[in-house]
Design a protein around this motif. Structure first.
Motif, short mmCIF file in Angstrom:
data_model
loop_
_atom_site.label_atom_id
_atom_site.label_comp_id
_atom_site.label_asym_id
_atom_site.label_seq_id
_atom_site.Cartn_x
_atom_site.Cartn_y
_atom_site.Cartn_z
N TYR A 26 0.67 -1.17 0.01
CA TYR A 26 0.07 -0.17 -0.05
C TYR A 26 0.83 1.32 -0.11
N PRO A 27 0.42 2.35 -0.50
CA PRO A 27 1.24 3.50 -0.93
C PRO A 27 1.73 4.24 0.56
N ASP A 28 1.04 4.00 1.63
CA ASP A 28 1.40 4.77 2.78
C ASP A 28 2.55 3.97 3.67
N TYR A 29 2.90 2.60 3.21
CA TYR A 29 3.69 1.83 4.04
C TYR A 29 5.27 2.38 3.83
N LEU A 30 5.92 2.51 4.79
CA LEU A 30 7.12 3.21 4.97
C LEU A 30 8.24 2.03 5.24
N PRO A 31 8.92 1.73 4.18
CA PRO A 31 9.68 0.35 4.21
C PRO A 31 10.95 0.80 5.01
N GLU A 32 11.75 -0.53 5.48
CA GLU A 32 13.15 -0.22 5.95
C GLU A 32 14.21 0.27 5.12
N ASN A 33 13.99 -0.13 3.88
CA ASN A 33 15.20 0.32 2.77
C ASN A 33 14.23 1.20 1.64
N LEU A 34 14.93 2.14 1.21
CA LEU A 34 14.32 2.79 0.14
C LEU A 34 15.51 2.75 -1.11
N PRO A 35 15.42 1.72 -1.84
CA PRO A 35 16.42 1.13 -3.00
C PRO A 35 16.43 2.71 -3.93
N HIS A 36 17.40 2.78 -4.17
CA HIS A 36 17.79 4.11 -5.34
C HIS A 36 17.52 5.53 -4.92
N ARG A 37 17.40 5.53 -3.54
CA ARG A 37 17.34 6.90 -3.03
C ARG A 37 18.38 7.31 -1.80
N GLU A 38 19.39 6.45 -1.82
CA GLU A 38 20.45 6.66 -0.80
C GLU A 38 21.07 7.94 -0.77
N SER A 39 21.24 8.46 -1.98
CA SER A 39 21.89 9.73 -2.08
C SER A 39 21.17 10.74 -1.60
N GLU A 40 19.86 10.78 -2.07
CA GLU A 40 18.81 12.01 -1.55
C GLU A 40 18.54 11.90 0.05
N ILE A 41 18.67 10.65 0.56
CA ILE A 41 18.44 10.45 2.00
C ILE A 41 19.69 11.14 2.54
N ASP A 42 20.80 11.02 2.17
CA ASP A 42 22.15 11.34 2.49
C ASP A 42 21.92 12.84 2.82
N LYS A 43 21.79 13.33 1.50
CA LYS A 43 21.59 14.84 1.39
C LYS A 43 20.59 15.56 2.21
N LEU A 44 19.57 14.90 2.32
CA LEU A 44 18.45 15.45 3.49
C LEU A 44 19.01 15.44 4.89
N ALA A 45 19.72 14.29 5.25
CA ALA A 45 20.17 14.09 6.54
C ALA A 45 21.41 15.14 6.97
N GLU A 46 22.27 15.19 5.77
CA GLU A 46 23.21 16.42 5.97
C GLU A 46 22.69 17.66 6.10
N ILE A 47 21.67 18.14 5.86
CA ILE A 47 20.99 19.36 5.94
C ILE A 47 20.47 19.45 7.42
N LEU A 48 19.76 18.28 7.61
CA LEU A 48 18.82 18.16 8.78
C LEU A 48 19.79 18.02 10.34
N VAL A 49 20.90 17.48 9.99
CA VAL A 49 21.54 17.13 11.09
C VAL A 49 21.90 18.58 12.08
N THR A 50 21.89 19.61 11.14
CA THR A 50 21.65 20.99 11.94
C THR A 50 20.94 21.13 13.27
N ALA A 51 19.77 20.48 12.97
CA ALA A 51 18.83 20.59 14.01
C ALA A 51 19.24 19.93 15.11
N LEU A 52 19.94 18.72 15.35
CA LEU A 52 20.39 17.99 16.13
C LEU A 52 21.40 18.84 17.08
N LYS A 53 22.05 19.64 16.46
CA LYS A 53 23.04 20.52 17.14
C LYS A 53 22.58 21.88 17.42
N GLY A 54 21.09 21.72 17.44
CA GLY A 54 20.52 22.99 17.98
C GLY A 54 20.50 24.29 17.43
N GLU A 55 20.80 24.07 16.10
CA GLU A 55 20.53 25.13 15.07
C GLU A 55 19.42 25.04 14.22
#
Length: 416
Positions: A26-55
């Motif tokens: 079903y479309p709203d299922y969120l799997p453990e892996n997202l094949p072929h989206r590794e680089s997008e996930i990484d890019k997003l994480a790289e930007i959002l990690v700032t939040a964990l640092k408090g900024e």
DNA sequence: TGTCCACTGGAAGGGAGGGCTT
DNA sequence: AAGCCCTCCCTTCCAGTGGACA
């Protein structure tokens, strides 16, 4: 057991082809892996990690056609962020997902956002009623008191902007700059590449500090995605490699939409199951493809407002009478007659013109503006689908049932 | 070349329906 | 109860227009 058998019996005897967890298809299922989206996930994480640092992280705009995994990636990263928060976060971090398909006004966006930070039911912002500036102030105070980093995801933000303009984006940016303690970042997700043209340049530059573009999946990538889901949801040996390839190929042809590919596969399995087959064959995939297309259309027709249905009926009737294309004026005449017959006050031609355009966008009819020179300039409208099907669905409506036997004569001018 | 048709589609605004505030 | 506010659906008004025809 009685001789005739219980009505459920023969269906019970059919073996299910799914494993326990068919949600994976079903479309709203969120799997453990997202094949072929590794680089997008990484890019997003790289930007959002700032939040964990408090900024405050940069605002982000994400583009990509439907079914390219935008929403899945954003939700996936959000989930990971919430996990990481427990371990690393130096201050409050909240990740809020808003789908602008349903939450599509400035008021409702602020209301949704604000209520996230209001615990008590009786203090919640009502879904309508307050002046907008009061909602704004309340939201600002609540988030500021909470003291942390808020990341707001606006999925389908292009719909919001198309409908209500960029005011809300401006307000969110303003919200961020007016708070003393908290900060707020916006992640916009859009299907439309050119939607930023509608934005005020200042809003545009601040919203698009970071851009991420999601390319469509190709057939091979879709296969990988499907394989992953099949492993989780379907019993071994039921879906062959050929079936997966067929589903992937069909979806790849339709702009690489992974959501469609997954749905197609699920329905194919359901088709096979209903037949009592032991495995899915390619023919089930084509059956499923037809079913999806038809369901989509009939749902669109069924949920049309009454006046649009009358217009569609007008076009259908004239199509039946051998006139496949009509002008706005002609449609309006037939529409007025039909409306009177069922005792309904007709709307103005201006309004009908808009309703025709809406149905054109839905793909139910094809409308083109054409000039007849001396004889004016108008939309020329044709039915976009088989008349018989359309009419059948229309006549299910309780207001239109009585028009079952109405026919138009095929004269040059359309009479009853 | 200008005219003129049958609209198109933008703008503004009315009013009903949801709800809150005083 | 009266007075607000926001959204949705609709009407009214109107300038604008592509191209056949005179």
């Amino acid at each position: 057991m009685r001789e005739t058998g219980n009505i459920f019996e023969k269906h019970m005897r059919k073996v299910s082809l799914f494993k326990g967890n068919r949600e994976a298809l079903y479309p709203d299922y969120l799997p453990e892996n997202l094949p072929h989206r590794e680089s997008e996930i990484d890019k997003l994480a790289e930007i959002l990690v700032t939040a964990l640092k408090g900024e405050k992280p940069s605002n982000i705009l994400i583009y990509g056609k439907t079914g390219t995994g935008k929403t899945a990636v954003v939700r996936y990263v959000g989930r990971e962020l919430m996990h990481a928060r427990e371990v690393y976060a130096r201050r409050n971090v909240e990740y809020i997902y808003i789908n602008c398909e349903t939450v599509d006004t400035p008021y409702s966006v602020l209301q949704n956002l604000g209520n996230y930070f209001i615990e008590e039911w009786d203090e919640k912002i009502p879904f309508t009623g307050w002046p907008l500036d009061k909602v704004f102030t309340t939201v600002k105070e609540k988030i500021d008191d909470w003291n942390g980093i808020v990341i707001v995801v606006l999925d389908e933000v292009d719909k919001l902007v198309a409908k209500s303009g960029d005011d809300i984006l401006y307000q969110l940016l303003l919200l961020d700059s007016e708070m003393k303690n908290s900060r707020l970042s916006v992640i916009g997700i859009s299907n439309e590449l050119k939607f930023t043209d509608l934005l005020d340049p200042r809003v545009k530059s601040r919203l698009t500090q970071e851009k991420l573009i999601f390319p469509p999946y190709n057939a091979y990538q879709l296969e990988d995605i499907l394989e992953e889901r099949v492993k989780i949801a379907v019993k071994d040996g039921v879906v062959s490699q050929e079936v997966i390839s067929t589903c992937a190929a069909i979806a790849a042809r339709e702009h690489g939409d992974a959501r469609r590919a997954i749905e197609l596969l699920r329905i194919s399995v359901e088709m096979a199951e209903r037949e009592g087959a032991e495995r899915v064959e390619e023919r089930h995939v084509y059956l499923a493809k037809n079913k999806i297309e038809m369901d989509c259309v009939s749902e669109a027709i069924r949920t049309l407002p009454l006046h649009s249905k009358i217009i569609l009926l007008a076009v259908s009737l004239s199509d039946e009478a051998g006139r496949s294309s009509l002008t706005t004026g002609e449609i309006y005449q037939i529409y007025k007659n039909l409306s009177r017959r069922i005792g309904i006050q007709p709307l103005t031609q201006r309004r009908i013109s808009d309703l025709i355009s809406e149905m054109d966008m839905l793909g139910l009819i094809n409308a083109k503006v054409k000039s007849f020179g001396r004889y004016g300039r108008t939309k020329v409208v044709e039915l976009g689908l088989p008349v018989i099907e359309v009419k059948k669905i229309l006549l299910e409506d309780e207001f239109l049932m009585d028009l079952n036997n109405v026919k138009l004569s095929s004269q040059k001018k359309l009479f009853f």
